[in-house]
Write an enzyme that holds these catalytic residues in place. Structure first.
Site, PDB file in Angstrom:
ATOM      1  N   LYS A   1      -4.498  -3.341  -4.743  1.00  0.00           N
ATOM      2  CA  LYS A   1      -5.172  -4.614  -4.438  1.00  0.00           C
ATOM      3  C   LYS A   1      -6.390  -4.391  -3.537  1.00  0.00           C
ATOM      4  O   LYS A   1      -7.452  -4.938  -3.767  1.00  0.00           O
ATOM      5  CB  LYS A   1      -4.222  -5.586  -3.715  1.00  0.00           C
ATOM      6  CG  LYS A   1      -3.004  -5.990  -4.505  1.00  0.00           C
ATOM      7  CD  LYS A   1      -2.222  -7.061  -3.763  1.00  0.00           C
ATOM      8  CE  LYS A   1      -1.640  -6.596  -2.448  1.00  0.00           C
ATOM      9  NZ  LYS A   1      -0.436  -5.838  -2.505  1.00  0.00           N
TER      10      LYS A   1
ATOM     11  N   ARG B   1       2.292 -15.192  -0.516  1.00  0.00           N
ATOM     12  CA  ARG B   1       3.417 -14.314  -0.814  1.00  0.00           C
ATOM     13  C   ARG B   1       4.712 -15.069  -1.021  1.00  0.00           C
ATOM     14  O   ARG B   1       5.738 -14.439  -1.287  1.00  0.00           O
ATOM     15  CB  ARG B   1       3.588 -13.336   0.339  1.00  0.00           C
ATOM     16  CG  ARG B   1       2.784 -12.045   0.103  1.00  0.00           C
ATOM     17  CD  ARG B   1       3.182 -11.053   0.980  1.00  0.00           C
ATOM     18  NE  ARG B   1       3.241  -9.715   1.136  1.00  0.00           N
ATOM     19  CZ  ARG B   1       2.295  -8.893   1.503  1.00  0.00           C
ATOM     20  NH1 ARG B   1       1.066  -9.283   1.577  1.00  0.00           N
ATOM     21  NH2 ARG B   1       2.564  -7.658   1.784  1.00  0.00           N
TER      22      ARG B   1
ATOM     23  N   ARG C   1       0.721   7.700   0.737  1.00  0.00           N
ATOM     24  CA  ARG C   1      -0.447   7.039   1.321  1.00  0.00           C
ATOM     25  C   ARG C   1      -0.645   7.500   2.764  1.00  0.00           C
ATOM     26  O   ARG C   1       0.311   7.659   3.525  1.00  0.00           O
ATOM     27  CB  ARG C   1      -0.154   5.535   1.292  1.00  0.00           C
ATOM     28  CG  ARG C   1      -1.298   4.650   1.451  1.00  0.00           C
ATOM     29  CD  ARG C   1      -1.104   3.357   0.693  1.00  0.00           C
ATOM     30  NE  ARG C   1      -0.093   2.470   1.250  1.00  0.00           N
ATOM     31  CZ  ARG C   1       0.041   1.209   0.838  1.00  0.00           C
ATOM     32  NH1 ARG C   1      -0.750   0.737  -0.096  1.00  0.00           N
ATOM     33  NH2 ARG C   1       0.968   0.440   1.358  1.00  0.00           N
TER      34      ARG C   1
ATOM     35  N   ARG D   1      10.143  -4.302   1.234  1.00  0.00           N
ATOM     36  CA  ARG D   1       8.965  -4.987   0.691  1.00  0.00           C
ATOM     37  C   ARG D   1       9.096  -5.214  -0.819  1.00  0.00           C
ATOM     38  O   ARG D   1       8.685  -6.239  -1.336  1.00  0.00           O
ATOM     39  CB  ARG D   1       7.701  -4.193   1.023  1.00  0.00           C
ATOM     40  CG  ARG D   1       7.300  -4.377   2.487  1.00  0.00           C
ATOM     41  CD  ARG D   1       5.941  -3.830   2.754  1.00  0.00           C
ATOM     42  NE  ARG D   1       5.967  -2.378   2.730  1.00  0.00           N
ATOM     43  CZ  ARG D   1       4.894  -1.618   2.545  1.00  0.00           C
ATOM     44  NH1 ARG D   1       3.733  -2.179   2.363  1.00  0.00           N
ATOM     45  NH2 ARG D   1       4.991  -0.315   2.558  1.00  0.00           N
TER      46      ARG D   1
ATOM     47  N   ARG E   1       1.279   4.927   7.555  1.00  0.00           N
ATOM     48  CA  ARG E   1       1.450   3.546   8.032  1.00  0.00           C
ATOM     49  C   ARG E   1       2.907   3.347   8.408  1.00  0.00           C
ATOM     50  O   ARG E   1       3.804   3.782   7.687  1.00  0.00           O
ATOM     51  CB  ARG E   1       1.105   2.588   6.883  1.00  0.00           C
ATOM     52  CG  ARG E   1      -0.206   1.896   7.049  1.00  0.00           C
ATOM     53  CD  ARG E   1      -0.584   1.143   5.813  1.00  0.00           C
ATOM     54  NE  ARG E   1       0.318   0.043   5.475  1.00  0.00           N
ATOM     55  CZ  ARG E   1       0.029  -0.892   4.566  1.00  0.00           C
ATOM     56  NH1 ARG E   1      -1.117  -0.850   3.920  1.00  0.00           N
ATOM     57  NH2 ARG E   1       0.872  -1.858   4.286  1.00  0.00           N
TER      58      ARG E   1
END
Ligand code: AMP
Length: 220
Positions: A14, A89, A123, A167, A156
């Site tokens: 995104k 969301r 990531r 999530r 992160r």
């Protein structure tokens, strides 16, 4: 004026896709997660309120999220429009948004959970300048260091397997129904997020009837 929402599970690209739209169409990219992360990194009062929730991979309360979105959009620095990412969301956030803004389209990036895990767990983030890396597709030139500012890269705090599982669960339970809501009222464009970022961007432009994506001009 073009107003888009970009939706998709974590790791579906995104942020990357929104930035490509922002770069040469002058659409302002608004990432609710980035706004929260900025507050956490800068130790603001809001940062202190959301830090623990974010680290656990859970959703921040709707009142707070709606205030952040409203304040950001009230800045009216989006003459040509915006792409909002990470919002809405859940059903309540979607209702709030649709009551306040006319949307031109919803981009839905589709990615299977297995690929999400593979992407998210590789990531890396530069805490210095905010640059994102990926150890599979977008490695830094020097291992563990940011290409731009040389700062040591970090994972992160919400990119752990546990937080990712939370999530993914939240996404399937709460965010998918939002898509169904949008499907009834807005134009949802499903886009396969598995190909390379440039290909995904081309497809987004095609379905939204936007000027064609020219990778060279964006890179320069
Ligand atoms: P993201 O970068 O979009 O994955 O967002 C990072 C974290 O910020 C999420 O895991 C949530 O804790 C919080 N967050 C971002 N957007 C929202 C939202 N629309 N509603 C609730 N929490 C959010």
């Amino acid at each position: 004026m073009r107003k888009y929402v970009i939706m998709g599970v974590q790791g579906s690209g995104k942020g990357t896709q929104s930035e490509l739209l922002e770069n040469d169409l002058d659409l302002v990219h608004i990432s609710v997660g980035d706004i929260f992360r900025w507050h956490v990194q800068h130790h603001t009062k809001l940062g202190a309120q959301v830090r623990r929730t974010m680290n656990a991979g859970e959703l921040v309360g709707d009142d707070l999220v709606e205030k952040v979105v409203r304040d950001r959009l009230d800045q009216h620095d989006w003459n040509f429009g915006f792409v909002i990412d990470g919002f809405p969301r859940n059903g309540r956030q979607a209702e709030f948004f649709m009551e306040t803004y006319d949307l031109d389209g919803v981009i839905h990036l589709e990615l299977p959970d297995d690929e999400v895990r593979r992407r998210v767990l590789s990531r890396r983030l530069c805490p210095g300048c905010g640059m994102d890396y990926n150890l599979i597709a977008d490695r830094p030139k020097v291992e563990g260091r940011c290409d731009i500012c040389g700062t040591e890269l970090i994972v992160r705090e919400d990119d752990t397997p546990e937080a990712l599982a939370a999530r993914l669960r939240d996404y399937h339970e709460k965010t998918r129904p939002v898509l169904e809501l949008f499907r009834r009222k807005e134009v949802v464009h499903d886009v396969d997020a598995r190909p390379a970022p440039e290909k995904v961007q081309q497809e987004i432009r095609r379905v939204l009837d936007l000027p064609e994506y020219q990778p060279a001009s964006v890179m320069s």
